[in-house]
Write an enzyme that holds these catalytic residues in place. Structure first.
Site, PDB file in Angstrom:
ATOM      1  CG  ASP A  32      -2.033   0.961   1.184  1.00 55.52           C
ATOM      2  OD1 ASP A  32      -3.200   0.535   1.187  1.00 55.52           O
ATOM      3  OD2 ASP A  32      -1.762   2.186   1.142  1.00 55.52           O
ATOM      4  CD  GLN A  95     -14.853  -0.522  -2.266  1.00 58.84           C
ATOM      5  OE1 GLN A  95     -16.057  -0.680  -2.045  1.00 58.84           O
ATOM      6  NE2 GLN A  95     -14.195  -1.194  -3.190  1.00 58.84           N
ATOM      7  CG  HIS A 101      -8.786  -2.847  -2.063  1.00 55.66           C
ATOM      8  ND1 HIS A 101      -9.714  -2.136  -2.791  1.00 55.66           N
ATOM      9  CD2 HIS A 101      -8.632  -2.159  -0.905  1.00 55.66           C
ATOM     10  CE1 HIS A 101     -10.088  -1.070  -2.111  1.00 55.66           C
ATOM     11  NE2 HIS A 101      -9.458  -1.060  -0.959  1.00 55.66           N
ATOM     12  CG  HIS A 103      -6.754  -2.789   3.456  1.00 51.10           C
ATOM     13  ND1 HIS A 103      -6.005  -1.654   3.215  1.00 51.10           N
ATOM     14  CD2 HIS A 103      -7.992  -2.524   2.985  1.00 51.10           C
ATOM     15  CE1 HIS A 103      -6.774  -0.743   2.627  1.00 51.10           C
ATOM     16  NE2 HIS A 103      -7.988  -1.251   2.475  1.00 51.10           N
TER      17      HIS A 103
HETATM   18  P1  AMP Z   1      -9.852   1.444   0.839  1.00 53.64           P
HETATM   19  O1  AMP Z   1     -10.018   2.663   1.703  1.00 53.64           O
HETATM   20  O2  AMP Z   1     -10.200   0.168   1.531  1.00 53.64           O
HETATM   21  O3  AMP Z   1     -10.546   1.603  -0.497  1.00 53.64           O
HETATM   22  O4  AMP Z   1      -8.292   1.345   0.578  1.00 53.64           O
HETATM   23  C1  AMP Z   1      -7.643   1.919  -0.499  1.00 53.64           C
HETATM   24  C2  AMP Z   1      -6.165   1.786  -0.201  1.00 53.64           C
HETATM   25  O5  AMP Z   1      -5.469   1.911  -1.423  1.00 53.64           O
HETATM   26  C3  AMP Z   1      -5.598   2.843   0.726  1.00 53.64           C
HETATM   27  O6  AMP Z   1      -4.968   2.195   1.839  1.00 53.64           O
HETATM   28  C4  AMP Z   1      -4.595   3.602  -0.121  1.00 53.64           C
HETATM   29  O7  AMP Z   1      -3.452   3.982   0.595  1.00 53.64           O
HETATM   30  C5  AMP Z   1      -4.270   2.585  -1.186  1.00 53.64           C
HETATM   31  N1  AMP Z   1      -3.863   3.104  -2.476  1.00 53.64           N
HETATM   32  C6  AMP Z   1      -4.496   4.047  -3.228  1.00 53.64           C
HETATM   33  N2  AMP Z   1      -3.857   4.229  -4.397  1.00 53.64           N
HETATM   34  C7  AMP Z   1      -2.803   3.372  -4.392  1.00 53.64           C
HETATM   35  C8  AMP Z   1      -1.746   3.094  -5.314  1.00 53.64           C
HETATM   36  N3  AMP Z   1      -1.663   3.731  -6.479  1.00 53.64           N
HETATM   37  N4  AMP Z   1      -0.844   2.158  -4.972  1.00 53.64           N
HETATM   38  C9  AMP Z   1      -0.918   1.507  -3.780  1.00 53.64           C
HETATM   39  N5  AMP Z   1      -1.890   1.735  -2.880  1.00 53.64           N
HETATM   40  C10 AMP Z   1      -2.804   2.652  -3.165  1.00 53.64           C
END
Ligand code: AMP
Ligand code: ZN
Length: 136
Positions: A32, A95, A101, A103
């Protein structure tokens, strides 16, 4: 199917570079970009599904084995003393990227993170009512 404007489709399929921990025909697991703790990773299916509801059953069945294998490596190699699996569906649930995805968040003593909820209260009757609502 991939979705053209989806950043996680692009990352999962290698069009955008990422720090990849694991890859197979169905998944890419990446670090992440905004890690909650050292090693915070995301399990990304290569096929687009916005959330758990859209995720095909056969892919859903493979998510946990992938997460387990990465979690075991984290335990071995990072020395984490705990680990959270978190999977958000819908804005109401936090989300922010509409591509399924999971985590994987390794945990350490005094890592400054708090992942949880405020426990509520419920009577046996209320629980029974909810049980019926969900299952009927
Ligand atoms: P969620 O809030 O469950 O949708 O989590 C989205 C996650 O994606 C967050 O922890 C962000 O830090 C991560 N994220 C967003 N864009 C990227 C990216 N380009 N590469 C890696 N992680 C990302
Ligand atoms: Zn996507």
């Amino acid at each position: 199917m991939r979705k053209d404007d989806c950043i996680f489709c692009k990352i999962a399929n290698g069009e955008i570079p990422s720090k990849t921990l694991y890859e197979d025909a169905d998944f890419r697991v990446i670090l992440d970009l905004g890690p909650a703790t050292k090693g915070h990773a995301l399990v990304l299916p290569k096929e687009h599904a916005a959330n758990l509801y859209e995720l095909p059953g056969d892919i859903a069945a493979k998510v946990l084995p992938v997460a387990k294998s990465v979690a075991e490596k984290m335990q071995r190699n990072l020395g984490c003393i705990g680990l959270n699996l978190v999977q958000n569906n819908g804005e109401a649930a936090g989300q922010t990227v509409p591509h399924f995805h999971m985590h994987i968040i390794p945990r350490y003593a005094e890592d400054g993170q708090k992942i949880g909820w405020v426990p509520g209260e419920s009577t046996a009757d209320e629980l029974e009512e909810v049980r019926k609502q969900i299952t009927e």
